[in-house]
Write a protein that holds these residues in place. Structure first.
Motif, PDB file in Angstrom:
ATOM      1  N   ARG A 266      12.914  -3.919 -10.724  1.00 23.41           N
ATOM      2  CA  ARG A 266      13.169  -2.863  -9.742  1.00 23.41           C
ATOM      3  C   ARG A 266      13.555  -1.579 -10.473  1.00 23.41           C
ATOM      4  O   ARG A 266      14.305  -1.619 -11.438  1.00 23.41           O
ATOM      5  CB  ARG A 266      14.272  -3.288  -8.769  1.00 23.41           C
TER       6      ARG A 266
ATOM      7  N   LEU B 207      -0.775  -4.542 -10.637  1.00 19.52           N
ATOM      8  CA  LEU B 207       0.199  -5.624 -10.483  1.00 19.52           C
ATOM      9  C   LEU B 207      -0.510  -6.962 -10.335  1.00 19.52           C
ATOM     10  O   LEU B 207      -0.090  -7.967 -10.912  1.00 19.52           O
ATOM     11  CB  LEU B 207       1.090  -5.349  -9.272  1.00 19.52           C
TER      12      LEU B 207
ATOM     13  N   ALA C  66       3.129   2.262  -9.845  1.00 23.29           N
ATOM     14  CA  ALA C  66       3.651   3.139  -8.795  1.00 23.29           C
ATOM     15  C   ALA C  66       3.289   4.589  -9.072  1.00 23.29           C
ATOM     16  O   ALA C  66       2.883   5.325  -8.161  1.00 23.29           O
ATOM     17  CB  ALA C  66       5.167   2.985  -8.679  1.00 23.29           C
TER      18      ALA C  66
ATOM     19  N   ILE D 127       5.455  -8.215  -3.533  1.00 22.89           N
ATOM     20  CA  ILE D 127       4.965  -6.835  -3.457  1.00 22.89           C
ATOM     21  C   ILE D 127       3.521  -6.814  -2.966  1.00 22.89           C
ATOM     22  O   ILE D 127       3.139  -5.950  -2.164  1.00 22.89           O
ATOM     23  CB  ILE D 127       5.090  -6.142  -4.826  1.00 22.89           C
ATOM     24  N   THR D 128       2.714  -7.759  -3.411  1.00 22.81           N
ATOM     25  CA  THR D 128       1.337  -7.816  -2.943  1.00 22.81           C
ATOM     26  C   THR D 128       1.241  -8.358  -1.518  1.00 22.81           C
ATOM     27  O   THR D 128       0.175  -8.304  -0.909  1.00 22.81           O
ATOM     28  CB  THR D 128       0.459  -8.697  -3.853  1.00 22.81           C
TER      29      THR D 128
ATOM     30  N   ASN E 252       4.877  -1.224  -0.584  1.00 20.81           N
ATOM     31  CA  ASN E 252       5.847  -2.182  -1.137  1.00 20.81           C
ATOM     32  C   ASN E 252       6.183  -1.846  -2.591  1.00 20.81           C
ATOM     33  O   ASN E 252       7.345  -1.903  -3.012  1.00 20.81           O
ATOM     34  CB  ASN E 252       5.281  -3.605  -1.072  1.00 20.81           C
ATOM     35  N   LEU E 253       5.150  -1.524  -3.354  1.00 18.33           N
ATOM     36  CA  LEU E 253       5.320  -1.211  -4.771  1.00 18.33           C
ATOM     37  C   LEU E 253       6.189   0.031  -4.956  1.00 18.33           C
ATOM     38  O   LEU E 253       7.120   0.043  -5.779  1.00 18.33           O
ATOM     39  CB  LEU E 253       3.944  -0.993  -5.400  1.00 18.33           C
TER      40      LEU E 253
ATOM     41  N   GLY F 140       6.492 -10.264  -7.854  1.00 18.67           N
ATOM     42  CA  GLY F 140       5.197  -9.586  -7.826  1.00 18.67           C
ATOM     43  C   GLY F 140       4.350  -9.999  -6.642  1.00 18.67           C
ATOM     44  O   GLY F 140       3.693  -9.158  -6.006  1.00 18.67           O
TER      45      GLY F 140
ATOM     46  N   ALA G 235       0.443  -2.873   0.146  1.00 19.60           N
ATOM     47  CA  ALA G 235       0.936  -3.234  -1.188  1.00 19.60           C
ATOM     48  C   ALA G 235       1.459  -2.006  -1.932  1.00 19.60           C
ATOM     49  O   ALA G 235       2.482  -2.086  -2.626  1.00 19.60           O
ATOM     50  CB  ALA G 235      -0.175  -3.907  -2.000  1.00 19.60           C
TER      51      ALA G 235
ATOM     52  N   PRO H 101      -1.972  -0.353  -7.038  1.00 15.25           N
ATOM     53  CA  PRO H 101      -1.356  -1.685  -6.920  1.00 15.25           C
ATOM     54  C   PRO H 101      -2.181  -2.800  -7.541  1.00 15.25           C
ATOM     55  O   PRO H 101      -1.639  -3.878  -7.807  1.00 15.25           O
ATOM     56  CB  PRO H 101      -1.204  -1.862  -5.405  1.00 15.25           C
TER      57      PRO H 101
ATOM     58  N   VAL I 146       5.382  -2.146 -13.165  1.00 13.50           N
ATOM     59  CA  VAL I 146       5.813  -1.649 -11.850  1.00 13.50           C
ATOM     60  C   VAL I 146       5.815  -0.130 -11.834  1.00 13.50           C
ATOM     61  O   VAL I 146       5.267   0.510 -10.918  1.00 13.50           O
ATOM     62  CB  VAL I 146       7.213  -2.205 -11.495  1.00 13.50           C
TER      63      VAL I 146
END
Length: 585
Positions: free
Chosen positions: A115, A520, A512, A575-576, A153-154, A572, A150, A517, A508
């Motif tokens: 994070r 990832l 970003a 996040i996806t 989220n990322l 991970g 995604a 995405p 990450v």
């Protein structure tokens, strides 16, 4: 712990202490120094171009400067080896103790590992899907839905304050067509033989229940009204019904928006919000009355050279000025786009990201121009275009055609292969590249099926803990401090696995920043490959197995490594938008 951020600090501190830097500190810029993994892992664990970018302003040879920097870095107790390659690249190999401490950090951080504070709380709006509410979502909407969700989220994981938004295109001609299509089904529900659906209307059977609901609620009353009276009633009913279908489809894909913004609100009260947005542009000097040149190529027969109200978008990066108000006084569709962006900007967003289909490529420059004009260059707008998804079944193309009523719906795909396969595979190629989706291949249980391969790695991690409980029945695994035993992790293969975990925070942040995405998804597959490879070595070399019933302490230490791998995989996958199963059968 972010390995690359840590060594960026260490390397820059070492540079600051060098006499050659002190003498010309005001002339050198550390901003171009890169700290990254070497392209060839055999060269080391960390590489830097510091000597390459600093040699010229320091007036020295890159290779000679690299030797000076390397000598300084060798004084770091966490560095086991420093070498200089080529014209001045510096490769660093880390000591075993550093990897052991990093593993402890990953274990302690758990699902929070990786994070980032990169976004620094900046408000970002990611708008995606935004399908016309004229029917259930088809597979063409699927990729944008997954990429947008995604990415949101990322970015949230990377420290942005993210809002997921859906723009409901519930104004304009397509909604009139929808209402007339529903009204036809309403007449059918009253017992009328409507025959074949006329050309130009939506023929899908999904409209039949809407017509039946109208018939049950209103009886024949609507049929006796003039169109201008029943149109508003049917529109509201049809839009509500279609949005319920769309929300249900999105839920099946594990996509959930924070905001559903109705285009009709821009047109309410005499299009007050559109008028205000145009007035704002006018005040800033971006609007004028004029005519546009005819379109390139063959001149349409109905084209007329009429004065319109135009957005001076060429002065803010567009390739042509855009009409806002037609010669008849009505607003253009683009005028609503301007008002919608202004609404987002007024809500305080620093970054606006639009996820659009590849057929909207012509919108990119005009939307970027709107952002510059409305915000005065303060807001960042990015348009990501998603290329087409081609469906296959065992290598044979699956055809679809929306207006024929026989299109392949998003729900069809999710129901057949599952949301996890759909979500992960939609990310397993960059959004700007076409994607082939084969129903058979995405359900294979093999290394060639990325979603299976990654989820299977997580399930294997869970199985290691079950094996440990069988091997050591008296061991309370749930209460163990797995971060305290990492000093026993010394095998080179295990250290390589830790090095792969160390890449996660960097992935990450890079994904970003680039708003990609898919990076990832690629990383998760690579991590799974490292884990599976080490698992397979244990089959041939029992001493490498994660659980060794003859060595309790080493087994506990290796449980910490497995826990770290599982945490990163689960993080991970979350996040996806993909599940991390404990078992797979």
């Amino acid at each position: 712990m972010n390995l690359f951020a840590d060594f960026e600090t260490r390397i820059k501190n070492a540079l600051e202490a060098l006499d050659i830097i002190k003498e010309k500190r005001s002339e050198v810029d550390f901003g171009r120094i890169a700290i990254e993994p070497p392209r060839d892992p055999s060269h080391g664990d960390v590489a830097t171009n510091a000597a390459m970018v600093l040699a010229k302003p320091l007036g020295t040879n890159p290779r000679a400067l690299a030797d000076i920097i390397a000598a300084a870095l060798r004084n770091d107790s966490d560095v086991s080896e420093v070498s200089v390659a080529g014209p001045g690249f510096i490769n660093i190999r880390l000591a075993t103790g550093y990897w052991q401490r990093l593993l402890s950090s990953v274990i302690v951080d758990g699902l929070g590992y990786g994070r980032s504070t990169l976004g620094q709380g900046r408000k970002a709006n990611v708008e995606y899907v935004s399908a016309n509410p004229t029917g259930p979502m088809h597979v063409g909407h699927c990729r944008g839905a997954v990429v947008g969700d995604a990415l949101a989220n990322l970015m949230a994981f990377a420290g942005y304050d993210v809002t997921k938004e859906y723009y409901i295109n519930d104004a304009g001609g397509q909604i009139d067509v929808l209402a007339r299509s529903v009204f036809l089904r309403y007449r059918e529900a009253l017992g009328e033989n409507i025959g074949a659906i006329p050309e130009g209307l939506y023929p899908g059977d999904y409209l039949v229940p809407v017509g039946q609901e109208l018939a049950a609620e209103y009886g024949p009353r609507l049929h006796n009204m003039p169109e201008e009276d029943w149109m508003a009633i049917v529109k509201d009913k049809a839009i509500d019904a279609m949005m319920a279908l769309i929300r249900d489809d999105l839920d099946a894909l594990n996509v959930h928006h924070d905001v559903f913004f109705s285009e009709r609100t821009l047109h309410a009260n005499g299009a007050q919000r559109i008028r205000q947005a145009i007035n704002d542009l006018t005040f800033k000097g971006h609007v004028y009355k004029g005519t546009l040149p005819p379109p390139k190529g063959q001149l349409p027969e109905d084209w007329e050279d009429r004065e319109q109200t135009l957005f001076r978008s060429t002065e803010v990066g567009d390739d042509m000025d855009r009409p806002l108000i037609k010669s008849d006084g009505s607003y253009t569709y683009f005028a609503a786009d301007v008002a919608y962006f202004k609404d987002k900007y007024d809500r305080g967003y620093d970054e606006m990201i639009y996820i659009l289909g590849a057929d909207h490529g012509g919108y990119v420059k005009r939307l970027e121009a709107v952002a510059r004009a409305v915000s005065g260059g303060k807001a960042k707008l990015t348009v990501l275009l998603c290329q087409l998804v081609k469906l296959f079944r065992n290598g044979e193309a699956v055809k679809m055609g929306k207006r024929l009523g026989n299109f392949v719906t998003l729900r069809d795909v999710v129901d057949e292969v599952g949301r996890d396969a759909v979500r992960f595979m939609m990310l397993y190629r960059k959004n700007s590249e076409p994607l082939d989706f084969d129903f058979a291949k995405v359900t294979e249980q093999s290394k060639d099926n990325p979603v299976f391969y990654v989820q299977y790695a997580h399930a294997r991690c869970a199985s290691v803990f079950r094996q440990a409980k069988e091997a050591f029945p008296d061991l309370d695994i749930d209460s163990l401090d797995l971060s305290s035993s990492t000093g026993l992790i010394t095998d080179p293969n295990e250290l390589q696995l830790i090095a792969k975990l160390a890449e996660y925070p960097r992935i990450v942040e890079a994904a970003a920043l680039a708003q990609e995405p898919h990076r990832l998804a690629f990383y998760l597959y690579d991590l799974a490959s490292f884990f599976h490879a080490h698992w397979n070595k244990g089959k041939e070399q029992p001493e490498l197995r994660f659980v060794n019933d003859k060595n309790r302490e080493l087994s506990v230490a290796r449980l910490g490594l497995v826990h770290a791998v599982a945490s990163v995989l689960k993080s991970g996958l979350a996040i996806t938008g993909t599940a991390a199963p404990e078992e797979m059968r």
